[in-house]
Design a protein around this motif. Structure first.
Motif, short mmCIF file in Angstrom:
data_model
loop_
_atom_site.label_atom_id
_atom_site.label_comp_id
_atom_site.label_asym_id
_atom_site.label_seq_id
_atom_site.Cartn_x
_atom_site.Cartn_y
_atom_site.Cartn_z
N ALA A 194 40.58 57.87 58.30
CA ALA A 194 42.10 57.34 58.36
C ALA A 194 42.24 58.17 57.66
O ALA A 194 43.95 57.55 57.17
N SER B 123 34.75 54.61 59.86
CA SER B 123 35.57 54.16 60.96
C SER B 123 35.52 52.84 60.94
O SER B 123 36.82 52.19 61.98
N GLN C 174 40.73 52.47 54.82
CA GLN C 174 41.87 52.11 55.82
C GLN C 174 42.53 51.66 55.82
O GLN C 174 43.85 52.53 55.53
N GLN D 172 43.36 59.05 48.98
CA GLN D 172 41.80 58.87 49.97
C GLN D 172 40.67 59.38 49.22
O GLN D 172 39.63 59.43 49.43
#
Length: 210
Positions: A8, A72, A81, A150
């Motif tokens: 993401a 994911s 994400q 992140q």
């Protein structure tokens, strides 16, 4: 195991510099030809049923996992994400607000600058310059904040994932477990891909959390 990047991860451009619209008159457009009538839609083919994972080969000592797929598709990966996307959308909205205010002042200077007093014009130009500098700094700070989030989420994700992969490798009696994206694989026995089992176990661990 080498580090990996969440699927993401966003490199969101927060460009705040507006573009002045040109109000030149447009020539009349010729009448567009009528398109042909579309054919009747055909029914979509039924999706193929998912294939079960290949059995793990007896006696295999090597295994692979697709870390990007795990990041994911798992519950924790999707939650990470969502956090990144929420922050990115907030920063983008804030940047658009700053760009709108800057554009309004630029349009005001362009439309009325010639009739303003010298002091008023100088003050408006100074304000525009301040807004431009602020927009550039906001863009840089926003991108840094996104990168830091992140990295934080990636580290937290790996802390939860690595014990699961280690346990899985020990249960299979493996000598090594490789990242499929980093191992330079040309061909492997499908059964040594432990990605589905890793996804299943990680989601089970996430669902068991209070």
């Amino acid at each position: 195991m080498r580090g990996f990047v969440l699927a993401a991860a966003l490199a969101l451009p927060l460009t705040a510099a507006p573009v002045m619209a040109q109000n030149a008159p447009q020539p009349p457009k010729p009448a567009a030809p009528q398109p042909p009538k579309p054919a009747a839609p055909q029914p979509a083919p039924a999706p193929a049923p998912p294939q079960p994972p290949a059995p793990f080969p007896q006696g295999a000592k090597l295994g692979i996992v697709n870390l990007q797929f795990i990041a994911s598709t798992t519950i924790d990966g999707k939650a990470a994400q969502g956090k990144v996307q929420a922050l990115a959308q907030k920063k983008q909205k804030d940047a658009e607000g700053k760009a709108k205010a800057l554009q309004a002042n630029q349009q005001r200077l362009q439309a009325s600058g010639n009739v303003m007093s010298e002091s008023a014009r100088a003050q408006l130009e100074k304000e525009i310059e301040r807004q431009q500098v602020e927009a550039q700094r906001f863009e840089q700070d926003a991108q840094q904040e996104l990168n830091e989030l992140q990295q934080q989420l990636q580290q937290e994700f790996q802390k939860r994932l690595l014990p699961i992969l280690t346990q899985l490798a020990k249960e299979k009696g493996l000598h090594a477990l490789f990242s499929a994206a980093d191992a330079g694989l040309i061909w492997v026995e499908p059964g040594i891909d432990l990605t589905p089992e890793a996804v299943k176990r990680m989601d089970a661990a996430a669902s068991a959390k209070p």
